[in-house]
Scaffold this motif. Structure first.
Motif, short mmCIF file in Angstrom:
data_model
loop_
_atom_site.label_atom_id
_atom_site.label_comp_id
_atom_site.label_asym_id
_atom_site.label_seq_id
_atom_site.Cartn_x
_atom_site.Cartn_y
_atom_site.Cartn_z
N GLU A 304 -0.88 14.83 20.89
CA GLU A 304 -0.58 13.93 19.78
C GLU A 304 0.31 12.78 20.26
OE1 GLU A 304 -0.17 15.28 15.51
OE2 GLU A 304 1.92 14.92 16.03
N ALA A 305 -0.04 11.58 19.84
CA ALA A 305 0.69 10.38 20.24
C ALA A 305 1.57 9.90 19.09
CB ALA A 305 -0.29 9.27 20.64
N GLU A 306 2.76 9.43 19.43
CA GLU A 306 3.69 8.89 18.45
C GLU A 306 3.64 7.36 18.49
OE1 GLU A 306 5.59 10.20 16.12
OE2 GLU A 306 5.01 12.27 16.56
N PRO A 307 3.44 6.70 17.36
CA PRO A 307 3.44 5.24 17.37
C PRO A 307 4.82 4.68 17.62
CG PRO A 307 3.32 6.06 15.12
CD PRO A 307 3.20 7.27 16.02
N ILE A 308 4.89 3.50 18.23
CA ILE A 308 6.19 2.87 18.44
C ILE A 308 6.56 2.01 17.23
CG2 ILE A 308 6.00 2.88 20.95
CD1 ILE A 308 5.25 -0.09 20.79
N PHE A 309 5.55 1.71 16.36
CA PHE A 309 5.85 0.99 15.13
C PHE A 309 4.72 1.24 14.13
CE2 PHE A 309 5.93 -2.66 12.24
CZ PHE A 309 7.27 -2.67 11.89
N VAL A 310 5.07 1.32 12.86
CA VAL A 310 4.09 1.48 11.78
C VAL A 310 4.36 0.41 10.72
CG1 VAL A 310 3.14 2.99 10.00
CG2 VAL A 310 3.91 3.97 12.17
N HIS A 311 3.37 -0.42 10.47
CA HIS A 311 3.48 -1.44 9.41
C HIS A 311 3.01 -0.81 8.11
CE1 HIS A 311 3.40 -5.15 7.20
NE2 HIS A 311 2.09 -5.09 7.03
N LYS A 312 3.92 -0.71 7.13
CA LYS A 312 3.61 -0.05 5.86
C LYS A 312 3.57 -1.03 4.69
CE LYS A 312 5.91 4.23 7.34
NZ LYS A 312 6.96 5.23 7.01
N GLY A 313 3.63 -2.33 4.98
CA GLY A 313 3.76 -3.31 3.92
C GLY A 313 2.65 -3.29 2.89
N HIS A 314 1.40 -3.09 3.34
CA HIS A 314 0.28 -3.10 2.40
C HIS A 314 0.30 -1.89 1.46
CE1 HIS A 314 -1.76 -6.45 4.40
NE2 HIS A 314 -1.50 -5.87 5.55
N ALA A 315 0.87 -0.79 1.93
CA ALA A 315 0.82 0.45 1.15
C ALA A 315 1.60 0.36 -0.15
CB ALA A 315 1.36 1.60 2.00
N PHE A 316 2.46 -0.65 -0.29
CA PHE A 316 3.30 -0.74 -1.47
C PHE A 316 2.76 -1.71 -2.50
CE2 PHE A 316 6.18 0.49 2.01
CZ PHE A 316 6.60 1.72 1.50
N GLY A 317 1.56 -2.25 -2.29
CA GLY A 317 0.98 -3.18 -3.24
C GLY A 317 -0.26 -2.60 -3.90
N GLY A 318 -0.78 -3.32 -4.89
CA GLY A 318 -2.07 -2.96 -5.47
C GLY A 318 -2.09 -1.85 -6.48
N TRP A 319 -0.94 -1.22 -6.78
CA TRP A 319 -0.94 -0.09 -7.70
C TRP A 319 -1.18 -0.53 -9.14
CZ3 TRP A 319 -0.48 5.07 -6.36
CH2 TRP A 319 -0.19 5.33 -5.02
N GLU A 320 -0.86 -1.79 -9.45
CA GLU A 320 -0.99 -2.25 -10.83
C GLU A 320 -2.44 -2.23 -11.31
OE1 GLU A 320 0.82 -6.04 -11.09
OE2 GLU A 320 2.84 -5.32 -10.61
N SER A 321 -3.39 -2.34 -10.40
CA SER A 321 -4.80 -2.36 -10.78
C SER A 321 -5.30 -0.98 -11.19
CB SER A 321 -5.65 -2.87 -9.61
OG SER A 321 -5.56 -2.00 -8.50
N GLY A 322 -4.51 0.06 -10.91
CA GLY A 322 -4.93 1.41 -11.23
C GLY A 322 -5.91 2.00 -10.25
N GLU A 323 -6.15 1.32 -9.12
CA GLU A 323 -7.13 1.78 -8.14
C GLU A 323 -6.49 2.54 -6.98
OE1 GLU A 323 -9.25 -1.63 -6.89
OE2 GLU A 323 -10.18 -2.00 -8.84
N GLY A 324 -5.22 2.84 -7.09
CA GLY A 324 -4.56 3.56 -6.01
C GLY A 324 -4.04 2.60 -4.96
N PRO A 325 -3.42 3.13 -3.91
CA PRO A 325 -2.83 2.27 -2.87
C PRO A 325 -3.90 1.52 -2.10
CG PRO A 325 -2.77 4.57 -2.21
CD PRO A 325 -3.21 4.56 -3.63
N PRO A 326 -3.60 0.30 -1.64
CA PRO A 326 -4.57 -0.49 -0.87
C PRO A 326 -4.87 0.17 0.47
CG PRO A 326 -2.77 -1.86 -1.69
CD PRO A 326 -2.36 -0.44 -1.89
N LEU A 327 -6.01 -0.21 1.02
CA LEU A 327 -6.45 0.25 2.33
C LEU A 327 -6.50 -0.94 3.27
CD1 LEU A 327 -7.81 2.46 4.18
CD2 LEU A 327 -9.98 1.66 3.24
N VAL A 328 -5.90 -0.82 4.45
CA VAL A 328 -5.99 -1.90 5.44
C VAL A 328 -7.44 -1.99 5.91
CG1 VAL A 328 -5.28 -2.68 7.73
CG2 VAL A 328 -3.58 -1.74 6.16
N THR A 329 -8.01 -3.17 5.79
CA THR A 329 -9.42 -3.38 6.14
C THR A 329 -9.62 -3.94 7.54
OG1 THR A 329 -9.31 -5.54 5.06
CG2 THR A 329 -10.12 -3.70 3.74
#
Length: 362
Positions: A304-329
């Motif tokens: 198992e590899a450990e990341p040196i950085f994780v960008h989580k910014g997108h995960a905190f948006g998009g909930w208002e639409s009721g479609e669940g958390p956004p997915l990085v495309t």
């Protein structure tokens, strides 16, 4: 973070492409007509070589744009030209676009490159180069791979192959060498200087069956010339294998990433090498995050590899639409700034970010 910029697009995008003058091209992938293709001017802080402190303008600006009547699943700038090529359902044809001159803000369609028996085929994966002339490498399956001269639409190369394995990606290694990746993980190397011969994929990576794979080609650990280009193959189960393009059947290293199963199958899997950092790569497509890894110390154990950085910014948006958390495309590295990446998500958010360098890491 060292720096973070956000920009809200009118619709979700699954492509990020660097074009001339460090412009950024994005496009929508909705199933209905009217998908935007935009060329964005990055924030001024991304256009200077050195950090110059606070900058009053922190947003992207739309320079020009157009509309596609089909979803855009892949977009590439044709080097040394003002042309773009795109692909997407419902077939494997390629659309060619002209980015207009400075006195116009229109990106207009100029031609279509059809493919033989393209109807009903999956959308074509594409790569571009301008070593001899503006070329586009495209295909949806091993037996449909071809190179077409963009402006004349003349066929330069057609694969001699009966194998109909679905492709997940393809790339020019140089003006004579092609690398193809099948959805099942097999890699296939082709040399235009050799007489046409049937393309035969090498044995695939060792991982549980049923997983889908994608690839990223770049400067891996220990080299930067064409003969030592590294290939990172990522599976929908989070397995990563690193190979040398000249010995694709012999993995150099492997690792297992701690990621969930992708929310949409393997539709948005993405792996890419950092162009300005030795041995660093990023992965996305599993959830609302982008993971950055340093692969220098990986071996063949598959641990198992450990990341040196994780960008989580997108995960905190998009909930208002009721479609669940956004997915990085999709994500992409800045071509010159070592630790700067762009990422887009299913909620239409576009982020550009630069993380603080961990001590002892890339």
């Amino acid at each position: 973070y060292k720096d973070l910029h956000t920009f809200e697009l009118q619709a979700p995008t699954r492509v990020i492409e660097w074009a001339r003058g460090n412009r950024v091209c994005v496009a929508g992938y909705g199933q209905s007509g009217g998908n935007e293709i935009l060329q964005l001017l990055p924030p001024p802080t991304l256009q200077v070589k050195e950090t110059q402190g606070l900058c009053p303008e922190r947003d992207f600006k739309v320079e020009c744009g157009g509309f596609s009547n089909r979803p855009v699943y892949s977009l590439k700038h044709v080097p040394d030209t003002s042309l773009l090529v795109t692909s997407g359902p419902p077939d494997s044809s390629i659309q060619v676009w002209q980015v207009s001159a400075e006195d116009s803000d229109v990106i207009k369609p100029v031609s279509t490159i059809p493919t033989e028996n393209g109807a009903g085929q999956p959308w074509a994966k594409i790569a571009t180069i301008s070593a001899r002339a503006p070329w586009v490498l495209h295909g949806s399956r091993l037996n449909s791979v071809q190179i077409t001269e963009v402006e004349s639409r003349k066929n330069v190369y057609v694969a001699a192959c009966r194998n109909s394995e679905e492709l997940s990606g393809l790339a020019f290694l140089d003006c004579n060498t092609l690398l193809l990746c099948c959805a099942k993980g097999q890699l296939c190397l082709a040399d235009l200087r050799q007489p046409p011969s049937p393309l035969e994929p090498a044995s695939g990576p060792s991982a549980p069956g049923g997983e889908r794979w994608c690839m990223g080609v770049g400067r891996g650990p220990g080299g930067s010339d064409a003969s030592s280009q590294a290939v990172a193959c990522l599976s929908s189960g989070g397995h990563l294998t690193l190979t040398d393009v000249r010995k694709s059947a012999e993995p150099l290293a492997s690792a297992k990433c701690r990621v969930p199963s992708p929310a949409s199958g393997a539709e948005f899997l993405c792996v890419s090498w950092a162009p300005a950092l030795d041995g660093c790569l990023a992965i996305s497509g599993f959830d609302g995050t982008v993971h950055v890894y340093e692969a220098q110390s990986w071996d063949g154990s598959g641990g198992e590899a450990e990341p040196i950085f994780v960008h989580k910014g997108h995960a905190f948006g998009g909930w208002e639409s009721g479609e669940g958390p956004p997915l990085v495309t999709v994500h992409a590295w800045h071509p010159q700034k070592p630790r700067t990446l762009l990422s887009a998500a299913s909620d239409g958010s576009l982020h550009v970010w630069d993380w603080v360098q961990p001590c002892g890491s890339c």
